[in-house]
Design a protein around this motif. Sequence first.
Motif, short mmCIF file in Angstrom:
data_model
loop_
_atom_site.label_atom_id
_atom_site.label_comp_id
_atom_site.label_asym_id
_atom_site.label_seq_id
_atom_site.Cartn_x
_atom_site.Cartn_y
_atom_site.Cartn_z
N ALA A 1 11.37 -16.61 47.55
CA ALA A 1 10.46 -17.13 46.54
C ALA A 1 9.93 -16.00 45.66
N PHE A 2 9.60 -14.91 46.32
CA PHE A 2 9.07 -13.74 45.60
C PHE A 2 10.10 -13.20 44.60
N LEU A 3 11.33 -13.05 45.09
CA LEU A 3 12.39 -12.52 44.22
C LEU A 3 12.68 -13.46 43.06
N THR A 4 12.63 -14.78 43.35
CA THR A 4 12.87 -15.76 42.28
C THR A 4 11.80 -15.64 41.20
N LEU A 5 10.53 -15.58 41.65
CA LEU A 5 9.42 -15.44 40.70
C LEU A 5 9.55 -14.17 39.88
N LEU A 6 9.97 -13.11 40.57
CA LEU A 6 10.12 -11.82 39.91
C LEU A 6 11.19 -11.90 38.82
N LEU A 7 12.29 -12.56 39.17
CA LEU A 7 13.40 -12.71 38.22
C LEU A 7 13.00 -13.57 37.04
N ILE A 8 12.33 -14.72 37.35
CA ILE A 8 11.87 -15.61 36.28
C ILE A 8 10.91 -14.86 35.37
N GLY A 9 10.00 -14.15 36.01
CA GLY A 9 9.01 -13.36 35.26
C GLY A 9 9.69 -12.36 34.36
N PHE A 10 10.69 -11.68 34.90
CA PHE A 10 11.39 -10.65 34.13
C PHE A 10 12.13 -11.25 32.93
N VAL A 11 12.92 -12.29 33.21
CA VAL A 11 13.75 -12.89 32.15
C VAL A 11 12.90 -13.55 31.06
N PHE A 12 11.99 -14.46 31.50
CA PHE A 12 11.19 -15.19 30.51
C PHE A 12 10.14 -14.30 29.85
N GLY A 13 9.59 -13.39 30.64
CA GLY A 13 8.60 -12.46 30.10
C GLY A 13 9.21 -11.62 29.00
N LYS A 14 10.42 -11.11 29.27
CA LYS A 14 11.13 -10.27 28.31
C LYS A 14 11.46 -11.08 27.04
N MET A 15 11.91 -12.32 27.27
CA MET A 15 12.28 -13.19 26.15
C MET A 15 11.07 -13.47 25.27
N ASN A 16 9.97 -13.84 25.95
CA ASN A 16 8.73 -14.12 25.23
C ASN A 16 8.31 -12.93 24.40
N GLU A 17 8.42 -11.76 25.02
CA GLU A 17 7.97 -10.55 24.36
C GLU A 17 8.83 -10.23 23.14
N MET A 18 10.15 -10.36 23.32
CA MET A 18 11.06 -10.07 22.21
C MET A 18 10.83 -11.01 21.04
N ASN A 19 10.68 -12.31 21.38
CA ASN A 19 10.42 -13.31 20.33
C ASN A 19 9.12 -13.01 19.60
N HIS A 20 8.13 -12.63 20.40
CA HIS A 20 6.81 -12.36 19.82
C HIS A 20 6.87 -11.18 18.86
N PHE A 21 7.54 -10.11 19.28
CA PHE A 21 7.66 -8.93 18.41
C PHE A 21 8.42 -9.25 17.13
N ARG A 22 9.43 -10.10 17.25
CA ARG A 22 10.22 -10.48 16.08
C ARG A 22 9.34 -11.26 15.10
N ARG A 23 8.56 -12.19 15.66
CA ARG A 23 7.67 -13.00 14.83
C ARG A 23 6.59 -12.13 14.17
N LEU A 24 6.09 -11.17 14.93
CA LEU A 24 5.07 -10.26 14.39
C LEU A 24 5.61 -9.47 13.20
N ASP A 25 6.84 -8.98 13.35
CA ASP A 25 7.46 -8.20 12.27
C ASP A 25 7.55 -9.02 10.98
N GLN A 26 7.92 -10.30 11.14
CA GLN A 26 8.05 -11.18 9.97
C GLN A 26 6.69 -11.47 9.34
#
Lengths: 107, 146
Positions: free
Chosen positions: B6-31
Amino acid sequence: MRDLIVTNLEIVPGRTITAHLGLVQGNTVRSKHLGRDIMAGLKNIVGGELKGYTELLSDARDEATSRMIEEAVALGANAVVNVRYSTSSVTAGASELYVYGTAVRIE
Amino acid sequence: MGSILAFLTLLLIGFVFGKMNEMNHFRRLDQDEQTYAHIDVYNIKRPTEPLAADGVLVSGNVVIAVDYFKVIVAGLKTLIGGQLGTYQSLMTRARREAVLRLKREASELGADAVYNVRIEFSTVGANPRGVGGVELFAYGTAVKRP
């Protein structure tokens, strides 16, 4: 727009301050909401904006500000200058929003 | 075993979605920062240029959640110290977003500049594992040039 001018400058652009009427302030303490907290719990896994909290804090600041304005109006002011906001966590899950400034008369 | 999974799953979800959220956010900020580039933002108290009468207090705030991956990395990193890049990017995002919202409000009022901008930080909904979210709040006085 409200007729009372609120600014965080020490002056009001294009106007002269004729009287300082003293410090006015407003505050409000808000606690988090269970429903919002469940959403926040999910967001704590995936990250992203907590819109519920953004709105909660923004509304709370508006309320504190309107309390400050009421005080200023009661003093007969038509502007509040040098406004400052401050936020503090009272306990885990509750925040105090505080705003203060100087009530003045301008012409 | 189950809890490790469960811990590893949460970690993976956190990593993937967190990274995605962050990248999208930075892209939107630049625009969006391009969109509001015409609003000048200063943190000086006394305007040195002639301005139209009055001014309006404008503000912008944002609360951003810390993802699971960031919390775990931060927990581990505190053992050895050093730069915490995961929180650094979180703070940067939140601060840029708050200033952007301030500029948007100023722009809607037809202002040309915002003076005496102050940026405030607070934590929201602290849980035992660390911070739930960070709030960045920016405020200043929107003014028009004559």
